[in-house]
Design a protein around this motif. Structure first.
Motif, short mmCIF file in Angstrom:
data_model
loop_
_atom_site.label_atom_id
_atom_site.label_comp_id
_atom_site.label_asym_id
_atom_site.label_seq_id
_atom_site.Cartn_x
_atom_site.Cartn_y
_atom_site.Cartn_z
N LEU A 151 0.92 -1.11 -0.13
CA LEU A 151 0.07 -0.04 0.11
C LEU A 151 0.86 1.31 -0.06
N THR A 152 0.52 2.27 -0.88
CA THR A 152 1.29 3.58 -0.91
C THR A 152 0.17 4.66 -0.66
N LEU A 153 0.54 5.97 -0.34
CA LEU A 153 -0.19 7.04 -0.30
C LEU A 153 -0.06 7.86 -1.68
N VAL A 177 -5.03 5.85 -1.13
CA VAL A 177 -4.06 4.70 -0.82
C VAL A 177 -4.38 4.11 -2.16
#
Length: 251
Positions: free
Chosen positions: A140-142, A156
């Protein structure tokens, strides 16, 4: 966090776990100190082996460039003016000094206090492989660019790739912030040295070396590296900010 898809750099996972275990006053974490020591050995030797034997890959320059671009462009909305070949020498020196303090010296510090068994090596290898499996299965990345505006928007992004215990491409470069990405052969070299290191320790053992490695001397070296790193960082940060502002203005 790792199982949920939020991945720190594996070295940071080890460093954080070590700090929490050392600070634990209940004694419940003492049984894990051998595992954490084995993890430290299996991180430190491959990492510095990579920097020395594969120096042409300029892993440090790729890491500084990647993290710099993330902070300057994604978070601050500026332009990062350097690639891995043009990173200022002061920033490189700052990186190496801090890396010695938090990446290299903690391992001999642990070795001066704890023994490492064959079972500890097995657990260390298994944890490393589980981290790689988790990272490639679900990451997961922002979207940091959306958070620069008011009100901030949280978006996300989920990523996945072929699940493997030996990640050599894709998300591994994103987690470590390597720009441009590191060649797969370099990561294979890293994993090979890790396996060989743990195999040698398993066969020979690593007894506590309290007479050869004095804890207070190692702690003094850590402090010196942090001081030198902070000093060079302060020297280099002003021209770095000026270069970023100029590149942003001219963009």
């Amino acid at each position: 966090l790792t199982l949920c898809g939020v991945h720190l750099v594996y070295t940071h996972v080890w460093a954080l776990a070590t700090v929490l275990a050392v600070c634990d006053r209940t004694g419940n974490c003492h049984g894990w100190m051998g595992v954490l020591t084995a993890m430290g050995i299996a991180i430190t030797i491959p990492w510095y082996g990579l920097l020395i034997c594969r120096y042409r890959d300029d892993t440090v320059g790729r890491a500084i460039s990647g993290w710099g671009r993330w902070i300057a462009e994604d978070i601050c909305g500026c332009v990062w003016p350097y690639d891995n070949t043009t990173v200022p020498a002061t920033i490189r020196l700052c990186y190496h000094m801090v890396d010695l303090a938090v990446h290299f010296l903690p391992t001999p510090w642990l070795l001066s206090r704890f023994d490492v068994t064959a079972l500890d090596c097995f657990y260390a290898f298994a944890i490393s492989r589980l981290w790689s499996i988790s990272a490639t299965a679900h990451h997961l990345t922002l979207d940091w660019r959306l958070m620069r505006h008011w009100p901030p928007r949280i978006h996300v992004c989920a990523r996945s790739q072929n699940i493997t215990p030996f990640a050599v491409e894709g998300v591994i470069n994103d987690i470590y912030g390597l720009r441009p990405t590191l060649p797969s052969s370099s990561l294979l070299f890293l994993y090979s040295v890790e396996a060989i290191t743990l195999a040698v320790i398993t066969l020979t053992g690593v007894p506590r070396q309290s007479q050869l490695l004095q804890t207070d001397e190692i702690e003094g070296a850590m402090t010196a590296c942090v001081v030198v790193g902070a000093a060079t960082g302060l020297v280099g940060i002003v021209p770095l900010i000026i270069s970023i502002r100029k590149a942003t203005k001219n963009a």
